[in-house]
Motif scaffolding. Sequence first.
Motif, PDB file in Angstrom:
ATOM      1  N   ALA A 130      -9.688  -1.141  -0.453  1.00 22.91           N
ATOM      2  CA  ALA A 130      -8.397  -0.793   0.142  1.00 22.91           C
ATOM      3  C   ALA A 130      -8.295  -1.244   1.591  1.00 22.91           C
ATOM      4  CB  ALA A 130      -8.173   0.714   0.033  1.00 22.91           C
ATOM      5  N   GLY A 131      -9.321  -0.940   2.402  1.00 22.10           N
ATOM      6  CA  GLY A 131      -9.267  -1.310   3.813  1.00 22.10           C
ATOM      7  C   GLY A 131      -9.175  -2.801   4.014  1.00 22.10           C
ATOM      8  N   ALA A 132      -9.998  -3.565   3.267  1.00 25.41           N
ATOM      9  CA  ALA A 132      -9.968  -5.015   3.377  1.00 25.41           C
ATOM     10  C   ALA A 132      -8.624  -5.575   2.924  1.00 25.41           C
ATOM     11  CB  ALA A 132     -11.097  -5.628   2.551  1.00 25.41           C
ATOM     12  N   THR A 133      -8.039  -4.982   1.894  1.00 26.66           N
ATOM     13  CA  THR A 133      -6.752  -5.459   1.392  1.00 26.66           C
ATOM     14  C   THR A 133      -5.649  -5.220   2.417  1.00 26.66           C
ATOM     15  OG1 THR A 133      -7.471  -4.921  -0.852  1.00 26.66           O
ATOM     16  CG2 THR A 133      -5.135  -5.340  -0.534  1.00 26.66           C
ATOM     17  N   VAL A 134      -5.669  -4.065   3.067  1.00 33.70           N
ATOM     18  CA  VAL A 134      -4.671  -3.769   4.104  1.00 33.70           C
ATOM     19  C   VAL A 134      -4.772  -4.785   5.237  1.00 33.70           C
ATOM     20  CG1 VAL A 134      -4.014  -2.112   5.889  1.00 33.70           C
ATOM     21  CG2 VAL A 134      -4.515  -1.319   3.569  1.00 33.70           C
ATOM     22  N   ALA A 135      -5.994  -5.043   5.715  1.00 30.05           N
ATOM     23  CA  ALA A 135      -6.178  -6.007   6.801  1.00 30.05           C
ATOM     24  C   ALA A 135      -5.780  -7.415   6.369  1.00 30.05           C
ATOM     25  CB  ALA A 135      -7.623  -5.984   7.275  1.00 30.05           C
ATOM     26  N   ALA A 136      -6.084  -7.777   5.119  1.00 30.07           N
ATOM     27  CA  ALA A 136      -5.716  -9.102   4.619  1.00 30.07           C
ATOM     28  C   ALA A 136      -4.202  -9.266   4.546  1.00 30.07           C
ATOM     29  CB  ALA A 136      -6.334  -9.334   3.245  1.00 30.07           C
ATOM     30  N   VAL A 137      -3.509  -8.212   4.137  1.00 29.01           N
ATOM     31  CA  VAL A 137      -2.045  -8.274   4.093  1.00 29.01           C
ATOM     32  C   VAL A 137      -1.479  -8.426   5.497  1.00 29.01           C
ATOM     33  CG1 VAL A 137       0.037  -6.938   3.574  1.00 29.01           C
ATOM     34  CG2 VAL A 137      -1.851  -7.009   1.925  1.00 29.01           C
ATOM     35  N   ALA A 138      -2.069  -7.719   6.467  1.00 25.61           N
ATOM     36  CA  ALA A 138      -1.598  -7.839   7.853  1.00 25.61           C
ATOM     37  C   ALA A 138      -1.784  -9.262   8.363  1.00 25.61           C
ATOM     38  CB  ALA A 138      -2.347  -6.847   8.740  1.00 25.61           C
ATOM     39  N   ALA A 139      -2.964  -9.858   8.105  1.00 23.09           N
ATOM     40  CA  ALA A 139      -3.203 -11.234   8.529  1.00 23.09           C
ATOM     41  C   ALA A 139      -2.298 -12.203   7.783  1.00 23.09           C
ATOM     42  CB  ALA A 139      -4.670 -11.605   8.300  1.00 23.09           C
ATOM     43  N   GLY A 140      -2.106 -11.966   6.477  1.00 22.87           N
ATOM     44  CA  GLY A 140      -1.215 -12.823   5.698  1.00 22.87           C
ATOM     45  C   GLY A 140       0.218 -12.757   6.185  1.00 22.87           C
ATOM     46  N   THR A 141       0.641 -11.572   6.632  1.00 18.88           N
ATOM     47  CA  THR A 141       1.992 -11.430   7.173  1.00 18.88           C
ATOM     48  C   THR A 141       2.182 -12.293   8.411  1.00 18.88           C
ATOM     49  OG1 THR A 141       2.131  -9.167   6.325  1.00 18.88           O
ATOM     50  CG2 THR A 141       3.686  -9.785   8.065  1.00 18.88           C
ATOM     51  N   MET A 173      10.372   2.005 -11.241  1.00 23.79           N
ATOM     52  CA  MET A 173      10.219   2.688  -9.957  1.00 23.79           C
ATOM     53  C   MET A 173       9.065   3.682 -10.004  1.00 23.79           C
ATOM     54  SD  MET A 173      11.185   2.988  -6.859  1.00 23.79           S
ATOM     55  CE  MET A 173      12.741   2.090  -6.877  1.00 23.79           C
ATOM     56  N   ALA A 174       8.924   4.384 -11.137  1.00 27.23           N
ATOM     57  CA  ALA A 174       7.833   5.353 -11.267  1.00 27.23           C
ATOM     58  C   ALA A 174       6.484   4.670 -11.183  1.00 27.23           C
ATOM     59  CB  ALA A 174       7.969   6.116 -12.579  1.00 27.23           C
ATOM     60  N   SER A 175       6.373   3.477 -11.796  1.00 25.88           N
ATOM     61  CA  SER A 175       5.098   2.759 -11.750  1.00 25.88           C
ATOM     62  C   SER A 175       4.802   2.256 -10.335  1.00 25.88           C
ATOM     63  CB  SER A 175       5.118   1.584 -12.727  1.00 25.88           C
ATOM     64  OG  SER A 175       6.133   0.658 -12.381  1.00 25.88           O
ATOM     65  N   LEU A 176       5.841   1.900  -9.583  1.00 25.86           N
ATOM     66  CA  LEU A 176       5.640   1.448  -8.213  1.00 25.86           C
ATOM     67  C   LEU A 176       5.122   2.566  -7.323  1.00 25.86           C
ATOM     68  CD1 LEU A 176       8.796  -0.798  -7.638  1.00 25.86           C
ATOM     69  CD2 LEU A 176       6.454  -1.542  -8.046  1.00 25.86           C
ATOM     70  N   LEU A 177       5.567   3.780  -7.584  1.00 25.07           N
ATOM     71  CA  LEU A 177       5.175   4.926  -6.767  1.00 25.07           C
ATOM     72  C   LEU A 177       3.924   5.616  -7.285  1.00 25.07           C
ATOM     73  CD1 LEU A 177       8.690   6.525  -6.113  1.00 25.07           C
ATOM     74  CD2 LEU A 177       7.381   5.019  -4.606  1.00 25.07           C
ATOM     75  N   GLU A 178       3.420   5.166  -8.418  1.00 32.19           N
ATOM     76  CA  GLU A 178       2.269   5.834  -9.017  1.00 32.19           C
ATOM     77  C   GLU A 178       1.063   5.938  -8.087  1.00 32.19           C
ATOM     78  OE1 GLU A 178      -0.896   5.226 -12.710  1.00 32.19           O
ATOM     79  OE2 GLU A 178       0.955   4.030 -12.622  1.00 32.19           O
ATOM     80  N   PRO A 179       0.688   4.866  -7.343  1.00 27.34           N
ATOM     81  CA  PRO A 179      -0.487   4.994  -6.471  1.00 27.34           C
ATOM     82  C   PRO A 179      -0.359   6.116  -5.448  1.00 27.34           C
ATOM     83  CG  PRO A 179       0.149   2.698  -6.706  1.00 27.34           C
ATOM     84  CD  PRO A 179       1.245   3.504  -7.312  1.00 27.34           C
ATOM     85  N   PHE A 180       0.872   6.395  -5.021  1.00 35.14           N
ATOM     86  CA  PHE A 180       1.070   7.361  -3.950  1.00 35.14           C
ATOM     87  C   PHE A 180       1.252   8.784  -4.471  1.00 35.14           C
ATOM     88  CE2 PHE A 180       2.608   3.174  -2.637  1.00 35.14           C
ATOM     89  CZ  PHE A 180       1.756   2.944  -1.562  1.00 35.14           C
ATOM     90  N   THR A 181       0.961   8.969  -5.724  1.00 31.17           N
ATOM     91  CA  THR A 181       0.920  10.324  -6.278  1.00 31.17           C
ATOM     92  C   THR A 181      -0.473  10.932  -6.157  1.00 31.17           C
ATOM     93  OG1 THR A 181       0.457   9.469  -8.500  1.00 31.17           O
ATOM     94  CG2 THR A 181       2.776   9.809  -7.904  1.00 31.17           C
ATOM     95  N   ILE A 194      -1.501  -2.881  -3.615  1.00 26.27           N
ATOM     96  CA  ILE A 194      -2.227  -3.979  -4.258  1.00 26.27           C
ATOM     97  C   ILE A 194      -3.626  -3.536  -4.677  1.00 26.27           C
ATOM     98  CG2 ILE A 194      -3.261  -6.255  -3.865  1.00 26.27           C
ATOM     99  CD1 ILE A 194      -0.869  -6.910  -2.074  1.00 26.27           C
ATOM    100  N   SER A 195      -4.310  -2.816  -3.799  1.00 31.51           N
ATOM    101  CA  SER A 195      -5.674  -2.405  -4.099  1.00 31.51           C
ATOM    102  C   SER A 195      -5.727  -1.454  -5.290  1.00 31.51           C
ATOM    103  CB  SER A 195      -6.312  -1.745  -2.867  1.00 31.51           C
ATOM    104  OG  SER A 195      -5.716  -0.482  -2.598  1.00 31.51           O
ATOM    105  N   TRP A 196      -4.663  -0.671  -5.470  1.00 25.46           N
ATOM    106  CA  TRP A 196      -4.627   0.275  -6.599  1.00 25.46           C
ATOM    107  C   TRP A 196      -4.626  -0.477  -7.932  1.00 25.46           C
ATOM    108  CZ3 TRP A 196      -4.661   5.612  -7.222  1.00 25.46           C
ATOM    109  CH2 TRP A 196      -4.227   6.100  -8.448  1.00 25.46           C
ATOM    110  N   TYR A 197      -3.793  -1.496  -8.038  1.00 23.82           N
ATOM    111  CA  TYR A 197      -3.649  -2.219  -9.294  1.00 23.82           C
ATOM    112  C   TYR A 197      -4.654  -3.366  -9.444  1.00 23.82           C
ATOM    113  CZ  TYR A 197       0.645   0.361 -10.166  1.00 23.82           C
ATOM    114  OH  TYR A 197       1.551   1.373 -10.398  1.00 23.82           O
ATOM    115  N   ALA A 198      -5.109  -3.930  -8.322  1.00 20.67           N
ATOM    116  CA  ALA A 198      -6.053  -5.049  -8.403  1.00 20.67           C
ATOM    117  C   ALA A 198      -7.501  -4.594  -8.297  1.00 20.67           C
ATOM    118  CB  ALA A 198      -5.758  -6.056  -7.292  1.00 20.67           C
ATOM    119  N   ALA A 199      -7.706  -3.298  -8.061  1.00 18.72           N
ATOM    120  CA  ALA A 199      -9.055  -2.738  -7.942  1.00 18.72           C
ATOM    121  C   ALA A 199      -9.865  -3.443  -6.865  1.00 18.72           C
ATOM    122  CB  ALA A 199      -9.784  -2.804  -9.283  1.00 18.72           C
ATOM    123  N   THR A 200      -9.237  -3.640  -5.696  1.00 21.50           N
ATOM    124  CA  THR A 200      -9.910  -4.267  -4.564  1.00 21.50           C
ATOM    125  C   THR A 200     -10.189  -3.216  -3.496  1.00 21.50           C
ATOM    126  OG1 THR A 200      -7.754  -4.845  -3.604  1.00 21.50           O
ATOM    127  CG2 THR A 200      -8.839  -6.505  -4.958  1.00 21.50           C
TER     128      THR A 200
END
Length: 292
Positions: A247-258, A1-9, A239-245
């Motif tokens: 961020a904005g493009a990743t958010v939009a891609a997730v929205a389109a993928g959804t 759980m700590a690793s999942l929340l790490e980006p938002f620290t 995803i962008s935090w761990y995949a080093a992509t």
Amino acid sequence: MASLLEPFTASFVVRALIGGILLAAACALVGVWVIARGMTFLGEAMSHGMLPGVAVASIVGGNLVAGAAASAFAMAVGVNALRHSREFGRDTSIGLLFVGMLSVGVIVVSHSRSFATDLTAFLFGDVLAIRWPDLALLATAVAVVAVVSAACYRPFLALTFDPRKARTLGLRPDLANAVMLALLTVTMAVAFSVVGTLLAFGMLIAPSAAAMLVARRLPAVMLASFAIGSAATVTGLWISWYAATAAGATVAAVAAGTFFAILGASRVTAATRRRRSPALAPPPVSVPKGSS
């Protein structure tokens, strides 16, 4: 759980998260109307047509969001003025304005040695660079869009489904159309500051289109769109935090993928229901009495 929340620290990721959620709220309130009224092409054209305003604002040292809003507003005024033209349709006028605005923007950029805005940032944005003043601007824009949407819900609804009846009821569809275009302008301008012009269109359309697959009533569609946009923001930033992509493009891609995931699931569900439903047996053939 700590690793999942790490980006938002990280403070910059928290600001990006807040900005994405605020953007999801604005896009939910406007994107549903855009899709329901068939204004998707206008949203795309407006996202690219903001380049002249951004270029001029950068050259004179002005606010880039204000420049983007001014350029988008000019396009909205032009579309509204030409939408009743008998010589050509609305799509033609949007296409011509889109090409004209984009061309002017490219000309301004090409002839200016002091253009300080990276075109890559203009197209794709930098959601991780959001500052607290940017969040205040986003929150103000969301509040304005929410108040106007609530006040104009009935005129917007009548305009979307029956403009002639709206005029009969005294709901002033021309004014409602102008207000709706103004809301689209504000939303695209603030979205530009978060995810860039190219991806602002995706965030405007994808969550609302996905929401229309899971809800029917417009208020429920707007709520579902906000939920999908917010979830795409959280997932994309993670995803962008761990995949080093990007961020904005990743958010939009997730929205389109959804959207495509929900569309695929809905089609599979519909096909399964059709297979499971019993086939209608043919009616019995009546044989006349006395026949052999």
